[in-house]
Design an enzyme around this catalytic site. Structure first.
Site, PDB file in Angstrom:
ATOM      1  N   PRO A   1       0.843  -1.202   0.000  1.00 33.46           N
ATOM      2  CG  PRO A   1      -0.667  -1.536   1.746  1.00 33.46           C
ATOM      3  CD  PRO A   1       0.620  -2.058   1.181  1.00 33.46           C
TER       4      PRO A   1
ATOM      5  CB  SER B   1       8.954   7.287   0.309  1.00 35.00           C
ATOM      6  OG  SER B   1       9.249   7.259   1.669  1.00 35.00           O
ATOM      7  CB  ALA B   2      12.227   3.321   2.382  1.00 33.71           C
TER       8      ALA B   2
ATOM      9  CG  ASP C   1      11.095   4.585   7.113  1.00 29.89           C
ATOM     10  OD1 ASP C   1      11.229   4.285   8.314  1.00 29.89           O
ATOM     11  OD2 ASP C   1      10.122   5.221   6.678  1.00 29.89           O
TER      12      ASP C   1
HETATM   13  C1  MEV Z   1       8.542   6.792   9.546  1.00 31.32           C
HETATM   14  O1  MEV Z   1       8.405   5.483   9.053  1.00 31.32           O
HETATM   15  C2  MEV Z   1       9.263   6.753  10.852  1.00 31.32           C
HETATM   16  C3  MEV Z   1       9.516   8.123  11.500  1.00 31.32           C
HETATM   17  O2  MEV Z   1      10.164   7.847  12.745  1.00 31.32           O
HETATM   18  C4  MEV Z   1      10.363   9.036  10.642  1.00 31.32           C
HETATM   19  C5  MEV Z   1      11.814   8.576  10.516  1.00 31.32           C
HETATM   20  O3  MEV Z   1      12.281   7.720  11.274  1.00 31.32           O
HETATM   21  O4  MEV Z   1      12.482   9.115   9.614  1.00 31.32           O
HETATM   22  C6  MEV Z   1       8.199   8.838  11.815  1.00 31.32           C
END
Ligand code: MEV
Length: 315
Positions: A102, A110-111, A153
């Site tokens: 999703p 995005s990663a 990520d």
């Molecule tokens: C996003 O998946 C996780 C956050 O902690 C942002 C990050 O670690 O860059 C919200």
């Protein structure tokens, strides 16, 4: 006889089990690769570099760099990925991105975009990217979407498995032992805003009240370390309680929306041992621990109009 030149690259999504947001402030987090992800196919194309994501939005997304067409952030991210392998906007390549992950709900799309496109382009070009080059490239692409990401990520998406990540520590990540695969239900709803906006919102609240936020992040760190111990012995009851605690802290950080609360409560009422939002929050995904009754939890969430599926993490 060889066919037309083709490059392929894939990357899984990710699920944050503990420690999102606090990880941006140097605390540890635990995240695991997901069983679904994105795959990039790269082929020759006349007329400059193009990217298509057929599943994006209602009718798909197309970026044509030479004509300056497409969503600006995606175009910028694509340009950076091309540069990493020595290509540019004029290069005759077309990238198609597909997969079951999703998009845009906090499950690492995005990663996975960054890593799968980089792997596909490198394969097409016959370029050998070291892990360090892949990670640096992915970090640069992620910055377009996230501003100042912790790096968790794309680290998890590049390596897979279940990892403890702490940005200011050396080594920055290490594998987390899981006695048993953890059965979970993941549910999601569209997000209000981007990861960048959620992270910026926490920053603004942190700057207004640094003392309480430091203590909140320390509490999240304690929950994360306890979660690592629970994973090591397969104690699903403890994991559930720790999910509930971590969710309460994320609510206190201001990143749980009404829909996050509804999904978490539906999952708990349908028999989950614990549930929390996962990723940046402000909508997006929640994860529930479901050693028994995963089907009932999934059904309750689907009937309430959310997307939901059962999977295991730490396998
Ligand atoms: C996003 O998946 C996780 C956050 O902690 C942002 C990050 O670690 O860059 C919200």
């Amino acid at each position: 006889m060889s066919g037309p030149r083709l490059g392929t690259g894939a990357a899984p999504g990710k699920l944050v089990l503990f420690g999102e947001h606090a990880v941006v402030y140097g605390r540890p987090a635990v995240a695991a690769g997901l069983g679904c992800g994105l795959g990039a196919t790269v082929e020759a194309n006349q007329g400059g570099a193009t990217l298509s994501i057929p599943r994006w939005g209602k009718s798909g997304l197309v970026v044509r760099l030479a004509e300056d067409r497409g969503i600006e952030a995606v175009a910028r991210a694509f340009r950076i990925a091309l540069q990493v392998v020595g290509l540019d906007a004029e290069s005759p390549v077309h990238v198609t991105l597909a997969g079951r992950l999703p998009l845009g709900v906090g499950l690492g799309s995005s990663a996975a975009f960054a890593v799968s496109v980089l792997r596909g382009l490198a394969d097409y070009q016959g370029v050998e990217l070291s892990i360090g080059e892949l990670m640096d490239g992915a970090q640069a692409v992620e910055q377009v979407f996230h501003g100042n990401p912790s790096g968790m990520d794309h680290t998890v998406v590049t390596h897979g498995g279940c990892l403890r990540f702490q940005r200011d520590q050396s080594p920055i990540f290490r594998p987390v032992e899981c006695a048993e695969p953890v059965p979970v239900v993941i549910a999601s709803t569209p997000r209000q805003g981007t990861t960048r906006e959620a992270v910026d919102g926490v920053r603004a609240r942190y700057e207004a009240q640094p003392g309480p936020f430091e203590r909140l992040f320390d509490t999240i760190a304690e929950i994360t370390e306890a979660g690592i111990e629970a994973l090591a012995v397969g104690d699903f009851g403890a994991l559930g309680r720790l999910f509930d605690l971590n969710h309460g802290c994320l609510n206190a950080c201001g990143v749980s929306s009404v829909k996050n609360e509804r999904m978490v409560n539906l999952a708990r009422d349908a028999g989950a041992l614990g549930a929390k939002l996962t990723g940046a929050g402000c909508g997006g995904a929640v994860v529930a621990i479901t050693p028994d009754g995963g089907q009932a939890v999934e059904r309750a969430l689907l009937e309430a109009g959310f997307a939901a599926f059962q999977t295991v993490v730490g396998a």
